[in-house]
Design an enzyme around this catalytic site. Sequence first.
Site, PDB file in Angstrom:
ATOM      1  N   ARG A   1      -6.422   4.653  -2.505  1.00 56.76           N
ATOM      2  CA  ARG A   1      -6.384   3.733  -3.650  1.00 56.76           C
ATOM      3  C   ARG A   1      -6.050   4.426  -4.966  1.00 56.76           C
ATOM      4  O   ARG A   1      -5.403   3.846  -5.834  1.00 56.76           O
ATOM      5  CB  ARG A   1      -7.719   2.992  -3.756  1.00 56.76           C
ATOM      6  CG  ARG A   1      -7.863   1.936  -2.676  1.00 56.76           C
ATOM      7  CD  ARG A   1      -9.280   1.467  -2.538  1.00 56.76           C
ATOM      8  NE  ARG A   1     -10.121   2.485  -1.939  1.00 56.76           N
ATOM      9  CZ  ARG A   1     -11.413   2.313  -1.645  1.00 56.76           C
ATOM     10  NH1 ARG A   1     -11.992   1.175  -1.925  1.00 56.76           N
ATOM     11  NH2 ARG A   1     -12.108   3.283  -1.078  1.00 56.76           N
TER      12      ARG A   1
ATOM     13  N   GLN B   1       2.931   6.263  10.162  1.00 56.68           N
ATOM     14  CA  GLN B   1       1.720   5.886  10.901  1.00 56.68           C
ATOM     15  C   GLN B   1       2.038   4.693  11.803  1.00 56.68           C
ATOM     16  O   GLN B   1       2.681   3.738  11.363  1.00 56.68           O
ATOM     17  CB  GLN B   1       0.568   5.501   9.962  1.00 56.68           C
ATOM     18  CG  GLN B   1      -0.735   5.356  10.756  1.00 56.68           C
ATOM     19  CD  GLN B   1      -1.880   4.724  10.014  1.00 56.68           C
ATOM     20  OE1 GLN B   1      -1.750   3.617   9.495  1.00 56.68           O
ATOM     21  NE2 GLN B   1      -3.014   5.395   9.944  1.00 56.68           N
TER      22      GLN B   1
ATOM     23  N   TYR C   1      -8.653  -0.783  15.512  1.00 58.36           N
ATOM     24  CA  TYR C   1      -7.456  -1.299  16.195  1.00 58.36           C
ATOM     25  C   TYR C   1      -7.407  -0.818  17.654  1.00 58.36           C
ATOM     26  O   TYR C   1      -8.354  -0.200  18.138  1.00 58.36           O
ATOM     27  CB  TYR C   1      -6.197  -0.932  15.404  1.00 58.36           C
ATOM     28  CG  TYR C   1      -6.266  -1.531  14.015  1.00 58.36           C
ATOM     29  CD1 TYR C   1      -6.356  -2.915  13.855  1.00 58.36           C
ATOM     30  CD2 TYR C   1      -6.332  -0.731  12.889  1.00 58.36           C
ATOM     31  CE1 TYR C   1      -6.480  -3.480  12.591  1.00 58.36           C
ATOM     32  CE2 TYR C   1      -6.451  -1.286  11.618  1.00 58.36           C
ATOM     33  CZ  TYR C   1      -6.532  -2.668  11.481  1.00 58.36           C
ATOM     34  OH  TYR C   1      -6.661  -3.229  10.238  1.00 58.36           O
TER      35      TYR C   1
END
Length: 373
Positions: A321, A104, A176
Site C-alpha cells: 500500500r 504473480q 486461494y
Amino acid sequence: MNPKYEAAFKPFTFRSGVEIKNRITMAPMTNTAAHENGEVSDKEVAYYQERAGGVGAVITACTYVTRNGKGFPGEFGADSDSLIPSLRRVATAIQEKGSKAILQFFHGGRICPPEELLDRQPIAPSAVAAERDDAVVPREMTADEIDEIIKAFGEATRRAIEAGYDGVEIHGANTYLIQQFFSPHSNRRTDKWGGTLEKRISFPLAVVDAVKKAVSDHATKPFIIGYRLSPEERENPGITMEETLQLVDKLADQELDYLHISVGGFWNGSIRDDNDQTSRVVMIHERVGDRVPVMGVGMLRTPDEVMKAFETGVPLIALGRELIMEPQWVQKVQAGEEDKIRTTLSKKDQKELAISDKMWEYYTGIPGWLPIV
Ligand SMILES: Cc1cc2nc3c(=O)[nH]c(=O)nc-3n(C[C@H](O)[C@H](O)[C@H](O)COP(=O)(O)O)c2cc1C
C-alpha cells in the site's frame, strides 16, 4: 541518502543468478483495471510505469492461469498464448524503468466470485464453502482437473518467459487454490491430494515442479521462482503455524529464489492465538535460515520502519500500500527526501499517482485498507 538507509540499497543476487539493484520490491497488488478479455489496460500499464524504477523488482497483481480461476473483476490473464503481448506490455513497462519484473499467478479456487466465471461454478479441492459472507459451495475438482491446473501453472510460466519477465511468483497465499489444497478446512480429499499433511502439501509441490520444469525447458537466461504463502488460517480446522513450518521446510528444499510471507503486518503474531505474538515472518526466516531467502511485507511505511524490519535479518522487503500512496518512495529515500514521502492517500493526488477511477474505487472500497485523507 542518509547513510542509515544504505543497507537496503545494496544489490541482491538470487539463487537463479538474477540480480536486483536493491532489496526492496513492490508487493503484488490487484488493481481490477484489466479488460474483460484478460488484456491489460493502458491505465494499468501507466500504474506500473509510475511505480517501477526505484524498487529492485515489481511483483505484478495476480493473474489467472486458467479462466476458471479468475478471482477478481478486471484481472489480467496468463491462460492463453493470445495474451502474451498483453503480459509483455507489463513486463516491458517495468523493465524500461529499471526494475525486474515478476509475474504473480494463481487460481482463485473456491474464492472466485461466481459472476466472474463463465459457468458461474467455482471449483476447489473439496465441496466446502469458505467461512465468509456470501461464500458459495464449490464443486470438488476431479483428478483430471487437478492435473490440468498443475500443467496450466507450467504453461503460464512459459508465457511469462516468452513475454520477457525476469521471474514468476507462485501465489500460494491469501486463501486461494494452492493454499486451499494445503488447508485442512478446504481440502477434505481422501485421494493422493488430501488426508495427511504430506498429501496436502503435494499440490503446492506439484505446482512448484511444473514451474521449475517450464523454466528449465524454456528459459534462456536466469529466471526467478518465488513462492508466496500465508502462515495461518483462523478457521477450525485451519492451517496452523506448526503445519506451515513443515510446509516451509519442504519448500526450502525446492531451490526456490525466495519465500514471500503474506501477512497483514510484518510484526504481526498469530491470528489463531493472541498469546503468541512472535512475528510470523521472523519465525519463518529463522526456520529456513540460509536455505532460501525470505521476503517480508506488511504495514511498513517509513524508511525507519523498513530498516527495523531488515534488522531482523530478513533479506528482502516488499512494500504494498505504501507504493500505491507513494510511487516514488525509493527515489525519495535515495535523494534524502524522506520527509516528502506520502503515507496517506488524497483524492487530489489521484492523477499524479496514476490511479485510475476503477482502481480508486477498488482501493478505497474496503474500509480501513488505505489511510484516506
Ligand atoms: C489493493 C490490494 C491488492 C492486493 N492484491 C494482492 C494480490 O494480487 N496478490 C497477493 O499476493 N497479495 C495481494 N495483496 C496483499 C499485498 O501484497 C500485501 O501483502 C499487503 O497489502 C500487506 O502489505 P502492505 O501493508 O505493504 O500493503 C493486495 C493488497 C492490497 C492492499
